[in-house]
Design an enzyme around this catalytic site. Structure first.
Site: not given
Length: 473
Positions: A39, A80, A224, A282
């Site tokens: 990945r 962010r 995802k 994860t």
């Protein structure tokens, strides 16, 4: 005889490249230890770095005689915070201000946000999670370019922290300009899979697919699942995507944590029912970023994903920046092999089959299960029949996909229990048996063992596809 003697792992391993694994020596060792797909996290890394690592992967996979897939993971429309001169110590009850569009404030605790419309999208009373949920705040007032919040949990606010707003639909495009540049880079580098971050609906996957097709790429779309809207639209997203990634980092922040295991099981079950590859990602071995051994809870988590028969398990920080990347791969391999031998959840029994090819695949799997065949050998031009068989989760058989196309071989690296093999198609059934026997003996399958052969298309000189039960001489 049940073929447990030389059991080879069916669950695929995806490893994220990063500072801990960017050397040629480490990439070679990762492939050798069992990595099936690499990945590339496009939240980090630059184009030259990506091109260099792609070249190394291609070189070493050829040297080791193993097909290895490559997955480009887009950053997506992340929200962010901006830069801060110094970290801010926050405690419950403190006031905190988020600003947009260059707004200035004299407030003691304040930071800018890169998404201008956050003030419009959010409501008074909503909770904002910063830095993977380590800092929680509640919105208490809105002005034109300012959000005023109350701090709910103590924490340290640093620069460029990720923001989650659970349950709030954010009006950001599915692909940013950075994503589009990164996708172009991935196409140029021959990436096999493109993961789309923060998918909200099936149309997001359709958009990425249109871009890939328009640029001549055969890359597969990986959706995802990492927020509540994606969970709500799960069925349509599974239908639209080529594969699904359960991105438990953001998903575990966006959804109540007690719901996460239920959501994971539902996604895995739904994907297997629809024969779409599913990746559990994860925090699988998060403690091993710093420690040489996993926690018992992590081992159980991995075993649960393998027992549910997810196609892949994926490591992020463990291999990108951790101290023990090779050990992580070895542990995943050990746990997966042991768990696979014990059986699985059986979700594949819920698969509905309609056309002749699907029923042909089911017949091959039933036959292989009945005789305890260690191998199902599939002659396939485009990989479709081998993925059908993988979706049915044979109990004992590894699926050897004999294919004349390298690109197809790499695309099969994401599928449960499939080992791609590049071959020139045999002319007839007799030649196919000779080819299979020679190949499997090198893989440790012994004389006297029974295997199943199945062809996706008629071989030259023959009119029908076939299933054949064969005993190795």
């Amino acid at each position: 005889m049940i073929p447990f003697k030389n059991w080879k792992r069916r669950t695929k391993i995806i490893a994220t490249l990063g500072p801990a694994t960017e050397s040629g020596e480490k990439i070679f060792s990762l492939i050798e230890k069992g990595v099936d797909v690499f990945r590339f996290n496009m939240s980090h890394g630059n184009p030259n770095w990506v091109r260099e690592k792609v070249g190394l992967i291609q070189e070493f996979s050829k040297r080791l005689g193993k097909y290895v897939g490559m997955l480009l993971d887009t950053q997506g429309p992340a929200i962010r915070t901006g830069d801060l001169p110094d970290p801010m110590q926050l405690k419950p009850g403190d006031s905190f201000t988020f600003t947009v569009r260059g707004e200035k404030t004299d407030d003691l605790h304040s930071v800018s946000v890169n998404y201008d419309d956050i003030v419009n999208d959010i409501h008074v009373g909503d909770v904002i999670l910063v830095d993977n949920g380590n800092i929680q705040m509640r919105v208490i007032a809105k002005e034109k370019n300012i959000l005023r919040c109350e701090v709910l949990t103590a924490g340290v606010m640093k620069s460029r922290r990720h923001i989650n707003i659970p349950g709030v639909r954010i009006n950001l495009p599915p692909l940013t300009q950075k994503d589009l540049r990164d996708i172009q880079l991935g196409i140029e580098c021959g990436m096999d899979f493109f993961a789309l971050s923060f998918v909200r609906e099936a149309n997001d996957c359709d958009l990425l697919r249109q871009i890939l097709i328009s640029k001549g790429s055969h890359g597969k779309v990986v959706a995802k699942i990492e927020d509540q809207l994606a969970v709500k639209n799960l069925s349509q997203i599974i239908d639209s995507a080529d594969a699904i990634m359960i991105a438990r980092g953001d998903l575990g922040i966006e959804c109540p944590f007690e719901e996460l295991p239920i959501i994971q099981r539902r996604i895995v079950k739904s994907c297997i029912q629809k024969r779409k590859p599913v990746i559990v990602a994860t925090h699988l071995l998060e403690s091993m970023i710093m420690n040489p051994a996993p926690t018992r809870a992590e081992i159980t988590d991995i075993a649960n994903a393998v027992y549910e028969q997810a196609d892949c398990v994926m490591l992020s920080g463990e291999t990108a920046s951790g101290k023990y990347p090779l050990e992580c791969i070895q542990i995943l391999d050990r746990v997966a092999v042991r768990t696979e031998k014990s059986g699985g959840a059986g979700y594949a029994s819920l698969v509905e089959l309609f056309d002749d090819e699907e029923k042909l695949a089911k017949t091959a799997v039933h036959l292989a299960d009945d005789v305890g065949a260690p191998a199902i050998c599939v002659f396939t031009r485009f990989g479709h029949l081998s993925t059908l068989i993988a979706g049915l989760r044979p109990r004992y058989s590894l699926i050897y996909a004999f294919c004349p196309d390298e690109d197809v071989c790499r695309k099969l690296t994401l599928h449960y229990g499939v080992e791609p093999c590049l071959v020139v198609f045999p002319k007839n059934q007799e030649e196919s048996i000779e080819l299979v026997e020679s190949y499997l003996k090198k893989k440790g399958i012994e004389s006297g063992q029974k295997i199943v052969l199945i062809s996706e298309v008629p071989l030259r000189g023959e009119r029908d596809r076939y299933i054949l039960l064969h005993q190795i001489h």
